[in-house]
Design an enzyme around this catalytic site. Structure first.
Site, short mmCIF file in Angstrom:
data_model
loop_
_atom_site.label_atom_id
_atom_site.label_comp_id
_atom_site.label_asym_id
_atom_site.label_seq_id
_atom_site.Cartn_x
_atom_site.Cartn_y
_atom_site.Cartn_z
N GLY A 48 -10.65 60.23 -25.37
CA GLY A 48 -9.80 61.09 -25.13
C GLY A 48 -8.46 60.27 -24.86
N GLN A 53 -0.21 58.53 -22.08
CA GLN A 53 -0.74 56.91 -22.46
C GLN A 53 -0.10 56.56 -23.68
OE1 GLN A 53 -4.98 58.26 -22.11
NE2 GLN A 53 -5.14 56.10 -21.31
N CYS A 94 -10.95 53.51 -19.11
CA CYS A 94 -9.89 54.58 -19.67
C CYS A 94 -8.90 53.23 -20.55
CB CYS A 94 -8.69 54.52 -18.23
SG CYS A 94 -7.38 55.29 -18.90
N LEU A 95 -8.67 53.78 -21.62
CA LEU A 95 -7.76 52.82 -22.66
C LEU A 95 -6.46 52.32 -21.74
CD1 LEU A 95 -7.69 55.37 -25.71
CD2 LEU A 95 -9.43 53.37 -25.19
N HIS A 136 -11.05 63.74 -16.31
CA HIS A 136 -10.28 62.61 -16.63
C HIS A 136 -8.77 62.77 -17.35
CE1 HIS A 136 -10.16 58.05 -17.71
NE2 HIS A 136 -9.37 58.33 -18.48
N GLU A 137 -8.76 63.78 -18.31
CA GLU A 137 -7.60 64.13 -18.78
C GLU A 137 -6.60 64.94 -18.19
OE1 GLU A 137 -6.70 62.40 -21.56
OE2 GLU A 137 -8.63 61.42 -21.75
N HIS A 140 -4.88 62.57 -15.81
CA HIS A 140 -3.64 61.80 -16.38
C HIS A 140 -2.46 62.59 -16.25
CE1 HIS A 140 -5.05 58.05 -17.99
NE2 HIS A 140 -6.22 58.48 -18.72
NI NI Z 1 -7.60 57.44 -19.21
#
Ligand code: NI
Length: 170
Positions: A48, A53, A94-95, A136-137, A140
């Site tokens: 995701g 991000q 998480c990225l 999670h998204e 964000h």
């Molecule tokens: Ni993330």
């Protein structure tokens, strides 16, 4: 193909909640934005990616948890969790926090409502990894990271680790 730099924990854009997105105002740019977001997400081996991000203050995320090993590209514009059920306690990453993993509490199953890439409303249920990705998204887009779900003491431990890891982040 453009692989964009992924914004890391500590950069202000990740903390800023994104207001509802007016689909018509980005319709023309959307294909390019989505292409870049998919390229960036797959290159980073993520499941995701939220627009903040990649430095875009837009209420928009992409998700592909590859059910049964096949691509399932989901574009979520203005996503909302409209129903939830149960709870799970699983490890998440998480990225924007490379190398950081922690177990956090999530709903076991959620129903999300959003607009798709063509601006059409849809609803979808997700359990397990997909359900976690939806939650999670949405976080964000509200300016939250998964570590914000940790207890105060656990978060301090993670932030100490982040201090060490940060040197290797780009
Ligand atoms: Ni993330």
């Amino acid at each position: 193909m453009s692989i964009l730099r992924i914004v890391k924990h500590g950069e202000p854009v990740l903390k800023k909640p994104c207001p509802p997105l007016d689909y018509d105002s980005i319709r023309l740019e959307l294909p390019r934005i989505l292409r870049d977001m998919w390229d960036t997400m797959y290159a980073a081996q993520g499941v995701g990616l939220a627009a903040p991000q990649v430095g875009l203050h837009l209420r928009l995320s992409v998700v592909d948890v590859r059910p049964e090993g096949k691509a399932q590209r989901l574009v979520l514009i203005n996503p909302q969790i409209i129903a939830c059920e149960g709870s799970m306690f699983e490890e998440e990453g998480c990225l924007s926090l490379p190398g950081v993993y922690a177990k956090i509490q999530r709903h076991a199953r959620v129903r999300v409502r959003a607009l798709d890439a063509r601006g059409r409303p849809f609803e979808m249920e997700g359990a397990g990894l997909l359900g976690r990705a939806f939650q999670h998204e949405v976080d964000h887009l509200d300016g939250k990271l998964f570590i914000d779900h940790l207890s105060f003491t656990d978060k301090l431990k993670v932030l100490a680790l982040v201090k060490d890891l940060r040197r290797d982040w780009m």
